[in-house]
Design an enzyme around this catalytic site. Structure first.
Site, PDB file in Angstrom:
ATOM      1  N   ARG A 118      11.172  10.901  -1.752  1.00 23.61           N
ATOM      2  CA  ARG A 118      11.159  10.498  -3.157  1.00 23.61           C
ATOM      3  C   ARG A 118      12.284   9.499  -3.431  1.00 23.61           C
ATOM      4  O   ARG A 118      12.098   8.515  -4.153  1.00 23.61           O
ATOM      5  CB  ARG A 118      11.300  11.727  -4.062  1.00 23.61           C
ATOM      6  N   ASP A 157      -4.120  12.985 -10.275  1.00 20.37           N
ATOM      7  CA  ASP A 157      -4.267  14.325  -9.709  1.00 20.37           C
ATOM      8  C   ASP A 157      -5.446  15.006 -10.383  1.00 20.37           C
ATOM      9  O   ASP A 157      -5.819  14.646 -11.507  1.00 20.37           O
ATOM     10  CB  ASP A 157      -2.992  15.153  -9.915  1.00 20.37           C
ATOM     11  N   SER A 158      -6.036  16.007  -9.713  1.00 21.82           N
ATOM     12  CA  SER A 158      -7.189  16.699 -10.285  1.00 21.82           C
ATOM     13  C   SER A 158      -6.804  17.977 -11.008  1.00 21.82           C
ATOM     14  O   SER A 158      -7.672  18.675 -11.522  1.00 21.82           O
ATOM     15  CB  SER A 158      -8.213  17.019  -9.184  1.00 21.82           C
ATOM     16  N   ALA A 186      -8.940  12.075  -6.090  1.00 26.76           N
ATOM     17  CA  ALA A 186      -8.334  10.881  -5.505  1.00 26.76           C
ATOM     18  C   ALA A 186      -9.358   9.871  -5.009  1.00 26.76           C
ATOM     19  O   ALA A 186      -9.285   8.680  -5.341  1.00 26.76           O
ATOM     20  CB  ALA A 186      -7.392  11.287  -4.371  1.00 26.76           C
ATOM     21  N   ASP A 208      -0.223  11.247  -1.102  1.00 23.31           N
ATOM     22  CA  ASP A 208       0.348  12.530  -0.672  1.00 23.31           C
ATOM     23  C   ASP A 208      -0.687  13.630  -0.868  1.00 23.31           C
ATOM     24  O   ASP A 208      -0.523  14.529  -1.701  1.00 23.31           O
ATOM     25  CB  ASP A 208       1.618  12.830  -1.478  1.00 23.31           C
ATOM     26  N   CYS A 248       0.678  16.443   5.245  1.00 20.35           N
ATOM     27  CA  CYS A 248       1.407  17.706   5.384  1.00 20.35           C
ATOM     28  C   CYS A 248       0.655  18.667   6.291  1.00 20.35           C
ATOM     29  O   CYS A 248       0.955  19.869   6.329  1.00 20.35           O
ATOM     30  CB  CYS A 248       1.649  18.335   4.010  1.00 20.35           C
TER      31      CYS A 248
END
Length: 306
Positions: A118, A157-158, A186, A208, A248
């Site tokens: 970040r 974002d959802s 997305a 991300d 990730c």
């Protein structure tokens, strides 16, 4: 430090161990709200959601309605079990203020592993006109891009509960005018931007996504999704724009696949990429144990797209 909060997500552990997933009817029974992104990938399949909604805590040991997420809270000085926090908790990282939902947020409610990344995005955002943070959750990368000097930042974002906190975080940091947030999946949002003629107009895009490959068996299905997302982002970037792409998924990181994903996406998009340094990982406060290679799960690649 006053207290230590420990959360156990049985559903995610089951996925990582290759356990059988429940069907959609089971998920529907859990309730809606906090969730990882559900994405339609390049192969047309959907990534399974990780819905979780914790019940209001009555004591130090709290479980969600589905008994899948367990929260423990301990006094940092005595080690004694203590009541779990409720509502939003205020934290500060690198001078940035965040509201964190320790009770209902996904995993810990805040992705502390991306701390150094970040800060990097904040530095890279100087002088940028348009930035997009895809799968932004509560706005970590978006906030830092705005604070770094980006004129217009869009977070996607959802999860509406996550976006509500992202909006609050933007206000906390005085960047509401430069930050806006969109509730959308997305892939669909990236496709909509391309269809709207926005190709080649973004200066920086951060990807991300959630863990698309929760275990090794999921890698063949996940790789086309990673490629598809990165390809779309590259089309939206102007020549010389920056792509910050993350995975990730330990099964992707431990095989070094994200670099291959970026190369395949560039070839598909007809773009040329230059990596700005070696792949990055979690922050320095998350050291790796050489006897536990599974702990190496996060890959972050920064590249210039020509």
């Amino acid at each position: 430090v006053d207290a230590v909060v420990w959360r156990v997500d049985a559903k995610m552990l089951s996925l990582e161990l290759g356990g059988k997933k429940r069907n959609s009817a089971d998920d529907e029974e859990e309730g809606k709200g906090w969730s990882e992104e559900t994405e339609s990938g390049a192969d047309g399949d959907d990534v399974d959601t990780e819905d979780e909604e914790a019940a209001a805590p009555a004591d130090a040991h709290v479980k969600s309605a589905s008994e899948e997420v367990t929260t423990y809270c301990y006094d940092a000085k005595t080690g004694e079990r203590c009541p779990a926090p409720t509502g939003l908790t205020a934290v500060m990282e690198g001078g940035v203020k965040y509201a964190v939902d320790l009770e209902r947020g996904h995993k810990t409610g805040f992705y502390v592993d991306q701390r150094d990344n970040r800060a990097m995005v904040r530095a890279l955002a100087a002088g940028k006109n348009r930035v997009m943070d895809v799968c932004c959750y509560t706005g970590g990368f978006a906030l830092n891009a705005a604070l770094g000097g980006a004129k217009k930042v869009i977070g996607v974002d959802s999860s509406q509960p996550a976006l509500d906190i992202a909006t609050q975080n933007a206000a906390l940091n005085g960047v509401s005018k430069s930050c806006s947030f969109v509730n959308a999946e997305a892939f669909r949002h990236l496709d909509a931007c391309i269809e709207a003629g926005q190709a080649g107009t973004y200066d920086m895009i951060i990807l991300d996504p959630p863990k698309l490959a929760p275990n090794a068996a999921a890698v063949p299905r996940a790789v086309p999704k990673y490629v598809g997302m990165n390809q779309r982002a590259m089309k939206l970037l102007r020549p010389g724009g920056l792509l910050v792409t993350c995975s990730c998924s330990g099964a992707i990181t431990q095989r070094g696949l994200l670099t291959e994903v970026v190369s395949a996406a560039a070839a598909s998009a007809g773009r040329r990429v230059t990596m700005l340094g070696a792949p990055r990982g979690a922050g320095g406060d998350q050291p790796l144990d050489p006897f536990y290679p599974e702990g190496n799960y996060l890959t972050v690649i920064v590249c210039r797209v020509a």
